[in-house]
Scaffold this motif. Structure first.
Motif, short mmCIF file in Angstrom:
data_model
loop_
_atom_site.label_atom_id
_atom_site.label_comp_id
_atom_site.label_asym_id
_atom_site.label_seq_id
_atom_site.Cartn_x
_atom_site.Cartn_y
_atom_site.Cartn_z
N ASN A 108 0.83 -1.21 0.00
CA ASN A 108 0.00 0.00 0.00
C ASN A 108 0.86 1.26 0.00
N LEU A 109 1.97 1.21 -0.75
CA LEU A 109 2.85 2.36 -0.82
C LEU A 109 2.42 3.36 -1.89
N HIS A 110 1.54 2.96 -2.80
CA HIS A 110 1.13 3.88 -3.86
C HIS A 110 0.34 5.06 -3.32
N GLY A 111 -0.27 4.91 -2.14
CA GLY A 111 -0.98 6.03 -1.54
C GLY A 111 -0.06 7.11 -0.99
N LYS A 112 1.21 6.77 -0.75
CA LYS A 112 2.16 7.75 -0.25
C LYS A 112 2.72 8.63 -1.36
N VAL A 113 2.58 8.19 -2.61
CA VAL A 113 3.02 8.99 -3.76
C VAL A 113 1.82 9.17 -4.68
N PRO A 114 0.87 10.02 -4.31
CA PRO A 114 -0.37 10.13 -5.09
C PRO A 114 -0.21 10.85 -6.41
N HIS A 115 0.93 11.51 -6.63
CA HIS A 115 1.11 12.27 -7.88
C HIS A 115 1.44 11.36 -9.05
N VAL A 116 1.79 10.10 -8.79
CA VAL A 116 2.09 9.14 -9.86
C VAL A 116 0.82 8.36 -10.19
N VAL A 185 -9.09 11.54 -9.66
CA VAL A 185 -9.96 12.28 -8.77
C VAL A 185 -9.59 12.03 -7.32
N GLN A 186 -9.29 10.78 -6.98
CA GLN A 186 -8.88 10.47 -5.63
C GLN A 186 -7.58 11.17 -5.28
N THR A 187 -6.66 11.28 -6.25
CA THR A 187 -5.41 11.97 -6.00
C THR A 187 -5.65 13.45 -5.71
N GLY A 188 -6.56 14.08 -6.48
CA GLY A 188 -6.88 15.47 -6.24
C GLY A 188 -7.52 15.68 -4.89
N GLU A 189 -8.43 14.78 -4.50
CA GLU A 189 -9.06 14.90 -3.20
C GLU A 189 -8.05 14.73 -2.08
N TYR A 190 -7.12 13.80 -2.27
CA TYR A 190 -6.08 13.58 -1.26
C TYR A 190 -5.22 14.82 -1.10
N THR A 191 -4.84 15.44 -2.22
CA THR A 191 -4.02 16.65 -2.16
C THR A 191 -4.76 17.79 -1.48
N ARG A 192 -6.04 17.96 -1.82
CA ARG A 192 -6.81 19.03 -1.19
C ARG A 192 -6.97 18.78 0.30
N ALA A 193 -7.16 17.53 0.71
CA ALA A 193 -7.30 17.22 2.12
C ALA A 193 -6.02 17.51 2.88
N ARG A 194 -4.87 17.15 2.28
CA ARG A 194 -3.61 17.43 2.92
C ARG A 194 -3.37 18.93 3.04
N THR A 195 -3.74 19.70 2.00
CA THR A 195 -3.56 21.15 2.04
C THR A 195 -4.45 21.78 3.09
N ALA A 196 -5.71 21.30 3.19
CA ALA A 196 -6.63 21.86 4.17
C ALA A 196 -6.16 21.55 5.58
N SER A 197 -5.71 20.32 5.82
CA SER A 197 -5.24 19.97 7.16
C SER A 197 -4.00 20.76 7.53
N ARG A 198 -3.10 21.00 6.55
CA ARG A 198 -1.91 21.79 6.82
C ARG A 198 -2.28 23.24 7.15
N GLY A 199 -3.30 23.77 6.47
CA GLY A 199 -3.75 25.13 6.76
C GLY A 199 -4.37 25.24 8.13
N GLU A 200 -5.10 24.21 8.56
CA GLU A 200 -5.68 24.23 9.89
C GLU A 200 -4.61 24.18 10.95
N MET A 201 -3.54 23.39 10.72
CA MET A 201 -2.46 23.30 11.69
C MET A 201 -1.72 24.63 11.81
N GLU A 202 -1.59 25.37 10.68
CA GLU A 202 -0.93 26.67 10.74
C GLU A 202 -1.78 27.73 11.41
N ALA A 203 -3.10 27.63 11.26
CA ALA A 203 -3.99 28.63 11.85
C ALA A 203 -4.28 28.35 13.32
N GLN A 204 -4.03 27.15 13.79
CA GLN A 204 -4.36 26.80 15.16
C GLN A 204 -3.56 27.58 16.19
#
Length: 208
Positions: A108-116, A185-204
């Motif tokens: 299940n390593l392909h989920g760690k490199v979603p851009h491929v 589509v799953q790759t795009g959703e994963y990227t958006r989720a990571r970006t949103a979570s990173r933004g929440e961590m910065e705003a906290q």
């Protein structure tokens, strides 16, 4: 001058205040351990994939490719040796690349490199392996010196060609069903989720 009791009380209040502020501070040392646990949690054996058609086919492909490579390596004398070298290169390359993809999907390593686009990568590998194994088996059969190792290599070469061909057929059919688009589509959703979570961590810290 302050009494010792007053000094002790002031120090106790300061220590309590520091403990409370430390407990409420957003900069806690628990961030890295949680991150490491999440990374280790992503690396797991995907038994469902290994039991699926694609997982079983990849295991068979790696096994037959290695057997064909071992058979061609036992040839001591050849003249001409072009067919032997070509078959050796194809069998070695196919076993290494397919084995790598088996590890990527099986752990299940392909989920760690979603851009491929791993579905397209797998499709290209199976199609190329089918073509080159078929071509190298024909060349080796035409330049065969009728030794046991060469005959065994040709047999396993055609067998693994059939397995790769069937895998290519299944991969193309899955791609036409739109699994390639869904993976994008799953790759795009994963990227958006990571970006949103990173933004929440910065705003906290600012909120606190």
């Amino acid at each position: 001058m302050r009494n010792p009791e007053e000094v002790d009380g002031f120090d106790g209040e300061a220590s309590n205040t520091s403990m409370i502020s430390g407990a409420s501070s957003p900069y806690q040392p628990t961030t890295e351990p949680v991150h490491s646990r999440n990374v280790l949690g992503d690396i797991r054996c995907d038994t469902e994939y290994l039991k699926s058609n694609f997982g079983i086919l990849k295991i068979v492909e790696v096994s037959l490719s290695l057997i064909a490579f071992i058979c061609i390596e036992t040839i001591m004398l050849c003249l001409p040796c072009g067919g032997v070298y070509f078959f050796e290169f194809v069998s070695c390359s196919a076993s290494v690349v397919t084995g790598f993809l088996l590890l990527v999907f099986g752990l299940n390593l392909h989920g760690k490199v979603p851009h491929v686009n791993w579905s397209l990568t797998d499709l290209v590998n199976t199609a190329a392996s089918t073509f080159f194994f078929f071509l190298s088996s024909i060349v080796l059969a035409a330049l065969n010196h009728k030794s046991g190792s060469e005959i065994a290599a040709v047999i396993f070469g055609f067998l693994v060609t059939c397995v790769y061909g069937f895998n290519t057929f299944l991969a193309v059919r899955q791609w036409r069903k739109g699994d390639g688009r869904s993976s994008t589509v799953q790759t795009g959703e994963y990227t958006r989720a990571r970006t949103a979570s990173r933004g929440e961590m910065e705003a906290q810290p600012e909120l606190q």
